[in-house]
Design a protein around this motif. Structure first.
Motif, PDB file in Angstrom:
ATOM      1  N   ALA A  97      67.617 -89.635 -14.245  1.00 65.24           N
ATOM      2  CA  ALA A  97      66.811 -90.734 -14.789  1.00 65.24           C
ATOM      3  C   ALA A  97      67.254 -91.104 -16.194  1.00 65.24           C
ATOM      4  O   ALA A  97      67.303 -92.293 -16.554  1.00 65.24           O
ATOM      5  N   LYS A 107      70.623 -92.880 -16.149  1.00 64.81           N
ATOM      6  CA  LYS A 107      70.527 -94.175 -15.465  1.00 64.81           C
ATOM      7  C   LYS A 107      69.312 -94.954 -15.960  1.00 64.81           C
ATOM      8  O   LYS A 107      68.648 -95.650 -15.185  1.00 64.81           O
ATOM      9  N   LYS A 108      69.048 -94.849 -17.244  1.00 66.73           N
ATOM     10  CA  LYS A 108      67.856 -95.478 -17.815  1.00 66.73           C
ATOM     11  C   LYS A 108      67.842 -96.979 -17.553  1.00 66.73           C
ATOM     12  O   LYS A 108      68.837 -97.676 -17.748  1.00 66.73           O
ATOM     13  N   LYS A 140      67.565 -98.403 -14.675  1.00 67.71           N
ATOM     14  CA  LYS A 140      68.092 -98.742 -13.361  1.00 67.71           C
ATOM     15  C   LYS A 140      67.192 -98.139 -12.276  1.00 67.71           C
ATOM     16  O   LYS A 140      66.271 -97.385 -12.564  1.00 67.71           O
ATOM     17  N   TRP A 141      67.520 -98.452 -11.013  1.00 64.09           N
ATOM     18  CA  TRP A 141      66.625 -98.045  -9.931  1.00 64.09           C
ATOM     19  C   TRP A 141      66.457 -96.519  -9.813  1.00 64.09           C
ATOM     20  O   TRP A 141      65.356 -96.060  -9.461  1.00 64.09           O
ATOM     21  N   PRO A 142      67.484 -95.685 -10.080  1.00 65.08           N
ATOM     22  CA  PRO A 142      67.227 -94.232 -10.033  1.00 65.08           C
ATOM     23  C   PRO A 142      66.181 -93.789 -11.049  1.00 65.08           C
ATOM     24  O   PRO A 142      65.371 -92.890 -10.778  1.00 65.08           O
ATOM     25  N   ASP A 143      66.197 -94.434 -12.218  1.00 62.19           N
ATOM     26  CA  ASP A 143      65.219 -94.108 -13.256  1.00 62.19           C
ATOM     27  C   ASP A 143      63.814 -94.464 -12.787  1.00 62.19           C
ATOM     28  O   ASP A 143      62.874 -93.675 -12.937  1.00 62.19           O
ATOM     29  N   TYR A 144      63.658 -95.646 -12.205  1.00 60.60           N
ATOM     30  CA  TYR A 144      62.344 -96.060 -11.715  1.00 60.60           C
ATOM     31  C   TYR A 144      61.855 -95.164 -10.569  1.00 60.60           C
ATOM     32  O   TYR A 144      60.662 -94.861 -10.464  1.00 60.60           O
ATOM     33  N   LEU A 145      62.782 -94.730  -9.703  1.00 60.87           N
ATOM     34  CA  LEU A 145      62.415 -93.866  -8.582  1.00 60.87           C
ATOM     35  C   LEU A 145      61.925 -92.510  -9.091  1.00 60.87           C
ATOM     36  O   LEU A 145      60.908 -91.990  -8.611  1.00 60.87           O
TER      37      LEU A 145
END
Length: 313
Positions: free
Chosen positions: A120, A123-124, A126-131
């Protein structure tokens, strides 16, 4: 270093002594005793024999010194509710069961949480961070017993992959520990992922990280040598108290999965005013808690050399 360790060990024993003394007198301030209902319909002489057997017919001060003397000799006494069973014997039987479930949940929860937190942070936005943040919020919001029943329905009732309840020791009994381990670790995954993400982002904003990047340090080497170690300090602080609870476990999870562990015994001891059992469990839990804080201080100095736990002579 030796002086520091000796000082800390002495402090640990003094703290544990104060805790034991405090709990001994506090639990006796509660009205009633464990023998009141058990001996209520018995003849008066038999009642006296019961109280004499467990020393409850003596003054509180005499009971205290008698207990501390036996404790110093390594004898925690007999349970007042589980007749004929020693506290040491009950602890030896129940503790490994709770310890296994909780150690597995800690290892899985911490490992998964750190990995998700690192993903997270790198990948701030981005979608991995939100997941990962969605998982973190869900893990904090959803109680462990709700997660336990959900896992039972999905992995047992729906797909028949794992047993619903029960416990077996050894490697063959691993499948019986998977569901309670997942139920207990979900909250840990959420907490560690959130905190490690914040810790990594804080480290990434430091000047020495920018210097390392300008020197061409590879992503993996920088993540391990510069980011990972420095970001682990807050995680170690959280991990210490959690390790202290490995024997107590979660009595709710143990009840849901019919696990013969330590958590349920702890609750029963409090409800039944089993004085000796409460004191025995207090010694175990608080002793482990104090020792875990000591180990946290030791790890601080190993991970970050800037932290000095003792003064050089």
């Amino acid at each position: 270093m030796k002086r520091y360790i000796v000082k800390r060990v002495l402090t640990m024993f003094i703290t544990l002594f104060i805790v034991i003394t405090g709990v001994f007198f506090i639990i006796r301030l509660v009205p009633g005793d464990p023998l009141a209902s058990m001996a209520r319909n018995l003849p008066e002489q038999i009642k006296k024999n019961f109280y004499a057997k467990y020393g409850l017919d003596k003054s509180l001060i005499i009971q205290y010194f008698s207990y501390m003397k036996e404790l110093f000799l390594g004898n925690m006494g007999e349970s007042l509710v589980y007749t004929g069973r020693t506290i040491s014997g009950i602890i030896k039987t129940a503790s490994p069961v709770s310890a296994r479930i909780n150690i597995q949940s800690i290892l899985f929860g911490v490992g998964s949480g750190l990995l998700l937190g690192l993903i997270a942070a790198t990948k701030k936005g981005k979608w991995p961070d939100y997941l990962v943040m969605f998982i973190a919020i869900s893990g904090v919001a959803i109680p462990s017993f709700v997660m336990a029943t959900t896992l039972q329905y999905l992995l047992t009732v729906k797909f028949n992959l794992l047993p619903t309840i029960g416990y077996k020791a050894g490697i063959k009994g691993l499948k019986y520990t998977i569901l309670p381990t997942l139920a207990l670790s979900f909250g840990s995954i959420a907490v560690y992922a959130r905190y490690f993400r914040a810790s990594v982002l804080d480290v990434l904003s430091q000047d020495y990280i920018l210097t390392a990047r300008s020197k061409g340090v590879s992503g993996f080497r920088m993540a391990w040598n510069h980011v990972g170690k420095n970001a682990l300090l807050p995680i170690i602080t959280m991990l210490g108290p959690q390790i202290a609870g490995i024997f107590v476990g979660s009595f709710v999870i143990e009840s849901i999965f019919a696990i013969p562990g330590f958590g349920q015994i702890y609750v029963d001891a409090i409800n039944n005013r089993d004085f000796t059992m409460i004191l025995g469990q207090t010694i175990l839990v608080n002793g482990l808690y104090i020792f875990s804080l000591f180990m946290v201080d030791m790890l601080y100095g190993l991970i970050d050399p800037r932290i000095k736990i003792f003064k050089k002579e």
